[in-house]
Design a protein around this motif. Structure first.
Motif, PDB file in Angstrom:
ATOM      1  N   ALA A  65      -8.975   9.416  11.511  1.00 58.17           N
ATOM      2  CA  ALA A  65      -7.284   9.617  11.626  1.00 58.17           C
ATOM      3  C   ALA A  65      -7.271   8.342  10.149  1.00 58.17           C
ATOM      4  CB  ALA A  65      -7.176   7.919  12.485  1.00 58.17           C
ATOM      5  N   ASP A  66      -5.887   8.844   9.671  1.00 60.32           N
ATOM      6  CA  ASP A  66      -5.006   7.890   8.497  1.00 60.32           C
ATOM      7  C   ASP A  66      -3.670   6.973   8.927  1.00 60.32           C
ATOM      8  OD1 ASP A  66      -3.796   6.994   6.280  1.00 60.32           O
ATOM      9  OD2 ASP A  66      -3.089   8.592   6.057  1.00 60.32           O
ATOM     10  N   LEU A  67      -5.158   5.369   9.071  1.00 59.22           N
ATOM     11  CA  LEU A  67      -5.174   4.140   9.830  1.00 59.22           C
ATOM     12  C   LEU A  67      -4.588   3.475   8.935  1.00 59.22           C
ATOM     13  CD1 LEU A  67      -7.330   4.062  12.309  1.00 59.22           C
ATOM     14  CD2 LEU A  67      -5.496   4.635  12.645  1.00 59.22           C
ATOM     15  N   ARG A  68      -4.610   3.796   7.298  1.00 60.05           N
ATOM     16  CA  ARG A  68      -3.926   2.756   6.566  1.00 60.05           C
ATOM     17  C   ARG A  68      -2.301   1.864   6.692  1.00 60.05           C
ATOM     18  NH1 ARG A  68      -3.265   7.556   1.301  1.00 60.05           N
ATOM     19  NH2 ARG A  68      -2.306   8.233   3.544  1.00 60.05           N
ATOM     20  N   GLY A  69      -2.572   0.683   6.794  1.00 61.97           N
ATOM     21  CA  GLY A  69      -1.292   0.231   6.601  1.00 61.97           C
ATOM     22  C   GLY A  69      -1.621  -0.198   7.930  1.00 61.97           C
ATOM     23  N   ALA A  70      -2.182   0.414   8.965  1.00 61.99           N
ATOM     24  CA  ALA A  70      -1.766   0.037  10.690  1.00 61.99           C
ATOM     25  C   ALA A  70      -1.904  -1.660  10.762  1.00 61.99           C
ATOM     26  CB  ALA A  70      -3.282   0.925  11.522  1.00 61.99           C
ATOM     27  N   GLY A  90     -15.142   8.396   9.336  1.00 64.38           N
ATOM     28  CA  GLY A  90     -14.394   9.347   8.394  1.00 64.38           C
ATOM     29  C   GLY A  90     -12.735   8.633   8.692  1.00 64.38           C
ATOM     30  N   ALA A  91     -12.665   7.737   8.976  1.00 67.14           N
ATOM     31  CA  ALA A  91     -10.625   6.910   9.196  1.00 67.14           C
ATOM     32  C   ALA A  91     -10.684   6.311   8.194  1.00 67.14           C
ATOM     33  CB  ALA A  91     -10.717   6.267  10.862  1.00 67.14           C
ATOM     34  N   ASP A  92      -9.472   6.025   7.327  1.00 61.80           N
ATOM     35  CA  ASP A  92      -9.036   5.186   6.559  1.00 61.80           C
ATOM     36  C   ASP A  92      -8.329   3.968   7.433  1.00 61.80           C
ATOM     37  OD1 ASP A  92      -8.040   4.285   4.032  1.00 61.80           O
ATOM     38  OD2 ASP A  92      -6.955   6.479   2.873  1.00 61.80           O
ATOM     39  N   LEU A  93      -8.915   3.377   6.883  1.00 55.53           N
ATOM     40  CA  LEU A  93      -8.125   1.999   7.211  1.00 55.53           C
ATOM     41  C   LEU A  93      -7.690   0.834   6.083  1.00 55.53           C
ATOM     42  CD1 LEU A  93     -11.185   1.549   9.353  1.00 55.53           C
ATOM     43  CD2 LEU A  93      -8.422   1.380  10.431  1.00 55.53           C
ATOM     44  N   ARG A  94      -7.520   1.430   5.124  1.00 56.58           N
ATOM     45  CA  ARG A  94      -7.033   0.659   3.359  1.00 56.58           C
ATOM     46  C   ARG A  94      -5.790   0.225   3.824  1.00 56.58           C
ATOM     47  NH1 ARG A  94      -7.361   4.744  -0.845  1.00 56.58           N
ATOM     48  NH2 ARG A  94      -7.192   6.327   0.918  1.00 56.58           N
ATOM     49  N   GLY A  95      -5.718  -1.302   3.934  1.00 56.48           N
ATOM     50  CA  GLY A  95      -4.350  -1.353   4.209  1.00 56.48           C
ATOM     51  C   GLY A  95      -4.194  -2.313   5.501  1.00 56.48           C
ATOM     52  N   ALA A  96      -5.281  -1.966   6.165  1.00 58.44           N
ATOM     53  CA  ALA A  96      -5.045  -2.014   7.739  1.00 58.44           C
ATOM     54  C   ALA A  96      -5.562  -3.557   7.945  1.00 58.44           C
ATOM     55  CB  ALA A  96      -5.864  -0.838   8.573  1.00 58.44           C
ATOM     56  N   ASP A  97      -4.469  -4.155   8.367  1.00 56.09           N
ATOM     57  CA  ASP A  97      -4.832  -5.393   9.028  1.00 56.09           C
ATOM     58  C   ASP A  97      -5.854  -5.702  10.647  1.00 56.09           C
ATOM     59  OD1 ASP A  97      -4.721  -7.886  10.999  1.00 56.09           O
ATOM     60  OD2 ASP A  97      -2.426  -8.419  10.238  1.00 56.09           O
ATOM     61  N   LEU A  98      -6.837  -5.812  11.025  1.00 57.14           N
ATOM     62  CA  LEU A  98      -8.218  -5.986  11.976  1.00 57.14           C
ATOM     63  C   LEU A  98      -8.407  -7.169  12.837  1.00 57.14           C
ATOM     64  CD1 LEU A  98     -10.321  -2.987  10.042  1.00 57.14           C
ATOM     65  CD2 LEU A  98      -9.221  -3.129  12.234  1.00 57.14           C
ATOM     66  N   ILE A  99      -7.632  -8.367  12.036  1.00 58.72           N
ATOM     67  CA  ILE A  99      -7.868  -9.252  12.918  1.00 58.72           C
ATOM     68  C   ILE A  99      -8.242  -9.491  14.061  1.00 58.72           C
ATOM     69  CG2 ILE A  99      -5.360 -10.755  12.928  1.00 58.72           C
ATOM     70  CD1 ILE A  99      -6.102 -13.038  11.650  1.00 58.72           C
ATOM     71  N   THR A 137       0.483  -1.294   0.069  1.00 60.46           N
ATOM     72  CA  THR A 137      -0.122  -0.025  -0.472  1.00 60.46           C
ATOM     73  C   THR A 137       0.528   1.133   0.047  1.00 60.46           C
ATOM     74  OG1 THR A 137      -0.152  -0.133   2.364  1.00 60.46           O
ATOM     75  CG2 THR A 137      -1.546  -1.297   1.016  1.00 60.46           C
ATOM     76  N   GLY A 138       2.211   1.307   0.408  1.00 64.31           N
ATOM     77  CA  GLY A 138       3.057   2.464   0.283  1.00 64.31           C
ATOM     78  C   GLY A 138       2.562   3.359   1.610  1.00 64.31           C
ATOM     79  N   HIS A 139       2.180   2.278   2.794  1.00 65.58           N
ATOM     80  CA  HIS A 139       1.438   3.145   4.148  1.00 65.58           C
ATOM     81  C   HIS A 139       2.080   2.645   4.952  1.00 65.58           C
ATOM     82  CE1 HIS A 139       0.205   6.660   2.066  1.00 65.58           C
ATOM     83  NE2 HIS A 139      -0.576   5.929   0.957  1.00 65.58           N
ATOM     84  N   ARG A 140       2.769   2.922   5.490  1.00 67.27           N
ATOM     85  CA  ARG A 140       2.977   1.887   7.541  1.00 67.27           C
ATOM     86  C   ARG A 140       2.449   2.513   8.310  1.00 67.27           C
ATOM     87  NH1 ARG A 140       4.541  -3.192   7.526  1.00 67.27           N
ATOM     88  NH2 ARG A 140       6.266  -3.418   5.407  1.00 67.27           N
ATOM     89  N   GLY A 141       1.272   1.982   8.786  1.00 64.58           N
ATOM     90  CA  GLY A 141       0.367   3.533   9.686  1.00 64.58           C
ATOM     91  C   GLY A 141       1.043   2.407  11.370  1.00 64.58           C
ATOM     92  N   PRO A 142       0.388   3.342  12.142  1.00 61.96           N
ATOM     93  CA  PRO A 142       0.649   2.172  13.743  1.00 61.96           C
ATOM     94  C   PRO A 142       0.233   0.941  13.731  1.00 61.96           C
ATOM     95  CG  PRO A 142      -1.013   3.799  13.668  1.00 61.96           C
ATOM     96  CD  PRO A 142      -0.173   3.452  12.405  1.00 61.96           C
ATOM     97  N   ASP A 143       1.785   0.149  14.670  1.00 62.66           N
ATOM     98  CA  ASP A 143       1.281  -0.543  15.051  1.00 62.66           C
ATOM     99  C   ASP A 143       0.726  -0.915  16.884  1.00 62.66           C
ATOM    100  OD1 ASP A 143       1.465  -3.554  16.161  1.00 62.66           O
ATOM    101  OD2 ASP A 143       3.508  -4.158  15.344  1.00 62.66           O
ATOM    102  N   ALA A 184     -12.931  -0.554   2.634  1.00 61.60           N
ATOM    103  CA  ALA A 184     -12.258  -1.620   1.124  1.00 61.60           C
ATOM    104  C   ALA A 184     -11.204  -1.432   1.070  1.00 61.60           C
ATOM    105  CB  ALA A 184     -13.015  -0.583   0.095  1.00 61.60           C
ATOM    106  N   GLY A 185     -10.581  -2.143   1.137  1.00 66.86           N
ATOM    107  CA  GLY A 185      -9.178  -2.939   1.355  1.00 66.86           C
ATOM    108  C   GLY A 185      -8.449  -3.035   2.750  1.00 66.86           C
ATOM    109  N   ALA A 186      -9.553  -3.332   3.985  1.00 67.71           N
ATOM    110  CA  ALA A 186      -8.896  -3.701   4.794  1.00 67.71           C
ATOM    111  C   ALA A 186      -8.511  -5.149   4.615  1.00 67.71           C
ATOM    112  CB  ALA A 186      -9.514  -3.099   5.971  1.00 67.71           C
ATOM    113  N   LEU A 187      -7.397  -5.975   5.679  1.00 67.79           N
ATOM    114  CA  LEU A 187      -7.421  -7.049   6.064  1.00 67.79           C
ATOM    115  C   LEU A 187      -8.260  -7.436   6.773  1.00 67.79           C
ATOM    116  CD1 LEU A 187      -3.538  -6.552   5.673  1.00 67.79           C
ATOM    117  CD2 LEU A 187      -5.163  -6.920   3.646  1.00 67.79           C
ATOM    118  N   PHE A 188      -8.359  -8.799   6.869  1.00 72.12           N
ATOM    119  CA  PHE A 188      -9.091 -10.319   7.872  1.00 72.12           C
ATOM    120  C   PHE A 188     -10.709  -9.415   8.602  1.00 72.12           C
ATOM    121  CE2 PHE A 188      -4.019 -11.076   7.917  1.00 72.12           C
ATOM    122  CZ  PHE A 188      -4.476 -12.229   6.629  1.00 72.12           C
TER     123      PHE A 188
END
Length: 283
Positions: A203-208, A222-231, A183-189, A246-250
């Protein structure tokens, strides 16, 4: 001869990981215990049928679960374990036929549910184009776990589910890393973080990494969770209005069902926008 199913066959059989209540003996209405709370109107001991369970194993108030105080039932997902135990493991013998069958079936159900949930995540990882470098390992692990679900009751009860999960989780973590890097975005762990009631609006939570995070009642408008791992993230009561998943993981259907959203919430393509979101108004 190995009892391991062909990986391609196992991967194509993922539709069975969706609950088919018509083919189940109401196991989710019997096996778990629940206490009177905002999610359940009554106390119910483990292994005791819910008062709303009918003789045909259907819920007598299915259309009124939320209004009658059983919102917790609407966000439960067995990942298809109910019908597998009912129709495959026990060959259509229901728990009302004899006490021995009931005790064994009730013990097997949570084991099967854990295995099916794991298959659900492995199946999603297999669908990730970015996880292609580990696809062979994912296919092998999926097939191995799937083979476990076809064991007889006695063998199922001997399975060390925690050990199986630990092994598969290594692959799921790697798949997550590959997908998030793309995704090119390394969100917080924030894995396992206590974010109950947190204000994360916009919040920008892309790749979090939000694996196992407690997001109960969090404001994610309104948070952006694209590519975020939500398992395993707990989204009960989380406000997802206008958020992009859309694009969030698990993400699972149960997680969406437990949250609040609206028509502007971006939902993963393989999931369904919860019906109760339609009554949500924006403020």
């Amino acid at each position: 001869m190995s009892d391991r199913p062909d990986p391609a066959t196992a991967a194509s059989d993922r539709a069975t990981l969706r609950a088919d209540c018509a083919s189940c003996f109401g196991l989710c209405c019997v096996v778990p215990a629940f206490a009177a709370s905002a999610d359940f109107a009554i106390d119910k001991p483990a292994g005791t049928p819910c008062v709303n369970l009918r003789t045909d194993f259907r819920c007598g108030i299915h259309e009124r679960l939320r209004t009658d105080g059983f919102a917790g039932c609407t966000v439960y997902d067995c990942f298809g374990a109910g019908q597998k135990v009912s129709q495959v493991t026990f060959g259509g013998r229901d728990w009302r036929q004899d006490r021995a069958t009931a005790a064994q079936m009730f013990a097997v159900f949570p084991v099967m549910r854990n295995l099916h949930e794991l298959l659900r995540y492995l199946g999603e990882a297999l669908d990730l184009e970015q996880a292609r470098p580990i696809r062979a390992d994912l296919e092998r692990t999926y097939a191995d776990v799937d083979a476990l679900t076809h064991r007889p009751p006695e063998a199922l009860l001997e399975i060390d589910v925690d050990a199986i999960r630990a092994g598969a989780n290594t692959l799921l973590l790697r798949a997550s890393e590959l997908a998030r890097a793309a995704t090119g975005h390394r969100g917080p762990d924030r894995r396992g973080a206590d974010l109950i009631g947190a204000t994360l609006a916009g919040a920008d939570l892309r790749g979090a990494v939000l694996r196992g995070a407690y997001l109960i009642g969090a404001n994610l408008r309104g948070a952006d969770l694209r590519g975020a791992d939500l398992i395993g993230a707990d989204l009960r009561g989380a406000d997802l209005r206008g958020a992009t998943l859309a694009g969030a993981l698990f993400v699972t259907q149960a997680q969406l069902d437990a949250a609040t959203g609206d028509a502007s919430t971006g939902v993963p393509a393989h999931l369904t926008r919860p019906a109760h979101w339609a009554s949500t108004t924006r403020r």
